[in-house]
Design a protein around this motif. Structure first.
Motif, PDB file in Angstrom:
ATOM      1  N   UNK A  69      16.392  47.010 -13.529  1.00 52.12           N
ATOM      2  CA  UNK A  69      17.577  46.208 -13.824  1.00 52.12           C
ATOM      3  C   UNK A  69      18.346  46.746 -15.018  1.00 52.12           C
ATOM      4  N   UNK A  70      17.636  47.206 -16.048  1.00 49.02           N
ATOM      5  CA  UNK A  70      18.295  47.491 -17.318  1.00 49.02           C
ATOM      6  C   UNK A  70      18.536  48.974 -17.592  1.00 49.02           C
ATOM      7  N   UNK A  71      17.658  49.850 -17.129  1.00 46.86           N
ATOM      8  CA  UNK A  71      17.759  51.256 -17.524  1.00 46.86           C
ATOM      9  C   UNK A  71      18.881  51.955 -16.780  1.00 46.86           C
ATOM     10  N   UNK A  72      19.713  52.637 -17.539  1.00 46.83           N
ATOM     11  CA  UNK A  72      20.790  53.417 -16.967  1.00 46.83           C
ATOM     12  C   UNK A  72      21.080  54.566 -17.915  1.00 46.83           C
ATOM     13  N   UNK A  73      21.153  55.764 -17.369  1.00 45.92           N
ATOM     14  CA  UNK A  73      21.421  56.939 -18.194  1.00 45.92           C
ATOM     15  C   UNK A  73      22.500  57.775 -17.516  1.00 45.92           C
ATOM     16  N   UNK A  74      23.519  58.099 -18.262  1.00 45.74           N
ATOM     17  CA  UNK A  74      24.648  58.879 -17.751  1.00 45.74           C
ATOM     18  C   UNK A  74      25.236  58.262 -16.481  1.00 45.74           C
ATOM     19  N   UNK A  75      25.269  56.941 -16.424  1.00 50.17           N
ATOM     20  CA  UNK A  75      25.840  56.251 -15.277  1.00 50.17           C
ATOM     21  C   UNK A  75      24.942  56.200 -14.054  1.00 50.17           C
ATOM     22  N   UNK A  76      23.696  56.680 -14.189  1.00 55.77           N
ATOM     23  CA  UNK A  76      22.776  56.672 -13.054  1.00 55.77           C
ATOM     24  C   UNK A  76      21.663  55.663 -13.298  1.00 55.77           C
ATOM     25  N   UNK A  80      17.879  56.257  -8.945  1.00 59.78           N
ATOM     26  CA  UNK A  80      18.575  57.521  -8.706  1.00 59.78           C
ATOM     27  C   UNK A  80      17.924  58.637  -9.518  1.00 59.78           C
ATOM     28  N   UNK A  81      17.597  58.346 -10.773  1.00 61.81           N
ATOM     29  CA  UNK A  81      16.938  59.329 -11.631  1.00 61.81           C
ATOM     30  C   UNK A  81      15.569  59.678 -11.071  1.00 61.81           C
ATOM     31  N   UNK A  87      12.691  64.807  -6.003  1.00 61.89           N
ATOM     32  CA  UNK A  87      13.255  65.949  -5.280  1.00 61.89           C
ATOM     33  C   UNK A  87      12.913  67.252  -5.994  1.00 61.89           C
ATOM     34  N   UNK A  88      13.125  67.273  -7.313  1.00 56.71           N
ATOM     35  CA  UNK A  88      12.919  68.506  -8.073  1.00 56.71           C
ATOM     36  C   UNK A  88      11.451  68.885  -8.180  1.00 56.71           C
TER      37      UNK A  88
END
Length: 141
Positions: A69-76, A80-81, A87-88
């Motif tokens: 709910x709260x974590x977001x980095x660089x709009x992601x 998504x992160x 994937x990597x």
């Protein structure tokens, strides 16, 4: 008289609409899921272990939902992160050699392909003309 100022963000794309309790729809959904899973787990754990341990267990179970709910980095967002990390680390190959496509080599491949097509067309025309000769030879004049 004192002047009051309201801070306005410069980038309006980062502004999210609040639905209720000054929370976004995403935050409300994640907190609701945390409550739906965490509270029953507390009561189930309380029957087996002490209350303090049950509270700690409930917190551990609810934490991933709070992070989502709260974590977001660089709009992601967190998922998504995490998807990019999976994937990597696991899905894409570790060694990705650098390959160039030489323009001259591409032109040579194209020319070779065109020669092959021409050859196939000539052979099919020869076969077609040979069949017509046979067909014409069988006719009575």
């Amino acid at each position: 008289m004192a002047a009051s100022y309201i801070s306005v963000p410069r980038d309006l794309t980062k502004v999210k609409s609040k639905v209720m309790f000054n929370l976004t729809k995403r935050q409300l959904i994640c907190f609701g899921m945390a409550a739906l899973i965490g509270v029953p787990s507390f009561f189930l754990l309380k029957t087996v272990v002490t209350v303090n341990t049950a509270v700690m267990g409930m917190m551990v179970i609810m934490m991933p939902f709070f992070f989502m709910a709260m974590y977001e980095r660089n709009g992601q967002t967190l998922e998504v992160i995490l998807n990019h990390m999976i994937q990597a680390l696991f899905i894409r190959p570790k060694i990705r050699p650098y390959r160039t496509d030489n323009y001259y080599a591409a032109l040579m491949r194209q020319a070779e392909a065109e020669r092959e097509v021409e050859k196939i067309v000539r052979l099919s025309q020869k076969e077609k003309s040979g069949q017509q000769k046979v067909h014409n030879a069988g006719r009575i004049k």
